[in-house]
Motif scaffolding. Structure first.
Motif, PDB file in Angstrom:
ATOM      1  N   GLY A 106       0.796  -1.215   0.000  1.00  0.00           N
ATOM      2  CA  GLY A 106       0.000   0.000   0.000  1.00  0.00           C
ATOM      3  C   GLY A 106       0.831   1.269   0.000  1.00  0.00           C
ATOM      4  N   PHE A 107       1.935   1.265   0.730  1.00  0.00           N
ATOM      5  CA  PHE A 107       2.772   2.461   0.787  1.00  0.00           C
ATOM      6  C   PHE A 107       3.562   2.651  -0.510  1.00  0.00           C
ATOM      7  CE2 PHE A 107       2.048   1.992   5.390  1.00  0.00           C
ATOM      8  CZ  PHE A 107       1.645   3.289   5.676  1.00  0.00           C
ATOM      9  N   CYS A 108       3.884   1.547  -1.202  1.00  0.00           N
ATOM     10  CA  CYS A 108       4.513   1.669  -2.529  1.00  0.00           C
ATOM     11  C   CYS A 108       3.544   2.341  -3.488  1.00  0.00           C
ATOM     12  CB  CYS A 108       4.908   0.296  -3.067  1.00  0.00           C
ATOM     13  SG  CYS A 108       6.178  -0.556  -2.122  1.00  0.00           S
ATOM     14  N   ARG A 109       2.287   1.936  -3.424  1.00  0.00           N
ATOM     15  CA  ARG A 109       1.267   2.531  -4.282  1.00  0.00           C
ATOM     16  C   ARG A 109       1.071   4.006  -3.952  1.00  0.00           C
ATOM     17  NH1 ARG A 109      -3.542  -2.065  -4.433  1.00  0.00           N
ATOM     18  NH2 ARG A 109      -2.383  -3.623  -5.651  1.00  0.00           N
ATOM     19  N   ARG A 110       1.136   4.320  -2.685  1.00  0.00           N
ATOM     20  CA  ARG A 110       0.986   5.716  -2.278  1.00  0.00           C
ATOM     21  C   ARG A 110       2.173   6.557  -2.754  1.00  0.00           C
ATOM     22  NH1 ARG A 110       0.341   7.629   4.065  1.00  0.00           N
ATOM     23  NH2 ARG A 110       0.151   9.872   3.678  1.00  0.00           N
ATOM     24  N   ALA A 111       3.363   5.977  -2.713  1.00  0.00           N
ATOM     25  CA  ALA A 111       4.567   6.719  -3.102  1.00  0.00           C
ATOM     26  C   ALA A 111       4.692   6.873  -4.614  1.00  0.00           C
ATOM     27  CB  ALA A 111       5.809   6.016  -2.548  1.00  0.00           C
ATOM     28  N   HIS A 112       4.091   5.940  -5.365  1.00  0.00           N
ATOM     29  CA  HIS A 112       4.315   5.909  -6.812  1.00  0.00           C
ATOM     30  C   HIS A 112       3.952   7.219  -7.518  1.00  0.00           C
ATOM     31  CE1 HIS A 112       4.661   4.416 -10.863  1.00  0.00           C
ATOM     32  NE2 HIS A 112       3.390   4.685 -11.091  1.00  0.00           N
ATOM     33  N   GLU A 114       3.719  10.165  -6.388  1.00  0.00           N
ATOM     34  CA  GLU A 114       4.575  11.255  -5.925  1.00  0.00           C
ATOM     35  C   GLU A 114       5.974  11.132  -6.521  1.00  0.00           C
ATOM     36  OE1 GLU A 114       4.002  12.902  -2.080  1.00  0.00           O
ATOM     37  OE2 GLU A 114       2.475  11.421  -1.557  1.00  0.00           O
ATOM     38  N   GLY A 167      -1.609   0.857  -9.815  1.00  0.00           N
ATOM     39  CA  GLY A 167      -2.972   1.309  -9.590  1.00  0.00           C
ATOM     40  C   GLY A 167      -4.000   0.200  -9.624  1.00  0.00           C
ATOM     41  N   ARG A 169      -6.447  -2.731  -8.669  1.00  0.00           N
ATOM     42  CA  ARG A 169      -7.217  -3.113  -7.493  1.00  0.00           C
ATOM     43  C   ARG A 169      -7.723  -4.544  -7.675  1.00  0.00           C
ATOM     44  NH1 ARG A 169      -4.696   0.365  -6.118  1.00  0.00           N
ATOM     45  NH2 ARG A 169      -5.279   2.384  -5.199  1.00  0.00           N
ATOM     46  N   TYR A 232       7.554   5.012   3.313  1.00  0.00           N
ATOM     47  CA  TYR A 232       6.971   6.042   2.449  1.00  0.00           C
ATOM     48  C   TYR A 232       7.571   7.414   2.739  1.00  0.00           C
ATOM     49  CZ  TYR A 232       3.521   9.580   1.143  1.00  0.00           C
ATOM     50  OH  TYR A 232       2.910  10.697   0.664  1.00  0.00           O
ATOM     51  N   PRO A 234       6.851  11.437   1.368  1.00  0.00           N
ATOM     52  CA  PRO A 234       6.070  12.330   0.508  1.00  0.00           C
ATOM     53  C   PRO A 234       6.987  13.131  -0.400  1.00  0.00           C
ATOM     54  CG  PRO A 234       6.193  13.203   2.729  1.00  0.00           C
ATOM     55  CD  PRO A 234       6.813  11.840   2.778  1.00  0.00           C
TER      56      PRO A 234
END
Length: 250
Positions: A106-112, A114, A167, A169, A232, A234
């Motif tokens: 999940g954190f890889c997806r969040r970082a991608h 950015e 991305g 799901r 992660y 930002p």
């Protein structure tokens, strides 16, 4: 333990019994009294413990930074110049960022997104992507499929699949992956034909061995220059690190 108590007592300014700088010479009663005094002092002044913990954490962090820098230096070729990796962004960029990632993280997806923004806004970032599937069979299948895309269709197709997988799901299955690549207009048959290529598993094994040498146990993990950043980050944090790296080079 007794040496630690003696040092603590001296550090806290507590008076030791006469002729008792060596706690081995204390009677049981004197030792109990000294321990009670230390305990009472700490209960009355808990900020002392917080200060000591802060100093310890700072020293541990400094030691970890030193260990990480040494590990990066010892493995620089495998980290920054491996033939197994895809380079995104500017191949001639003045700052190289290496990312160990897992498509199910999940954190890889969040970082991608950015990281993609950083590449676009900066224009001089060289991003090295290292597949590190650590979250089970679906992670492994996704990584194998992405690497097979590079083998079968090249770097541009790999990037398209990489971006789409970040991305994606739902569960990862061969049917879902084929549908994903068909939606991108890519030849899923060529990818599936390459998925059992020995180079696929060799790439994953190479990255896992490197991660072990670097004491990486989670994703995402980044290497910025000689710094390792676990977890992660930002985009503003990434930009600050990049700025410090550039300032250090001047």
């Amino acid at each position: 333990m007794q040496k630690h108590l003696a040092a603590l007592g001296l550090a806290l300014g507590l008076a030791l019994p006469a002729a008792a700088t060596d706690l081995d010479n204390l009677t049981d009663a004197q030792r109990d009294a000294f321990r009670a005094e230390v305990r009472a002092y700490l209960l009355d002044n808990p900020e002392v413990l917080m200060e000591a913990i802060a100093v310890l954490e700072s020293r541990n962090a400094e030691a970890e930074v030193g260990r990480d820098a040494a590990a990066v230096a010892a493995n620089a070729d495998a980290i920054f110049g491996s033939a197994f990796d895809v380079v995104l962004g500017n191949p001639e960029g003045d700052v190289t960022v290496v990312e160990f990632m897992d498509y199910r993280c999940g954190f890889c997806r969040r970082a991608h997104p950015e990281m993609m923004d950083l590449i676009e806004l900066d224009g001089n970032i060289r991003l090295v992507v290292k597949e590190l599937p650590i979250l089970g069979d679906q992670s492994l299948l996704a990584a194998r499929f992405a690497i097979a895309t590079r083998i079968g269709l090249g770097d541009a197709a790999y990037f398209a699949v990489h971006d789409a997988l970040m991305g994606m799901r739902g569960d990862v299955s061969e049917a879902a992956l084929v549908a994903l690549t068909d939606g991108l207009g890519l030849d899923s048959g060529a990818i599936m034909a390459a998925i059992d290529d020995p180079l696929v598993q060799t790439t994953i094994d190479h990255n896992r061995a490197l991660a072990q040498r670097l004491s990486i146990s989670g994703t995402p993990t980044f290497v910025f220059g000689d710094q390792m950043v676990r977890g992660y980050v930002p985009i503003d944090g990434m930009q600050q690190i990049v700025t410090m790296l550039r300032d250090g080079d001047n």
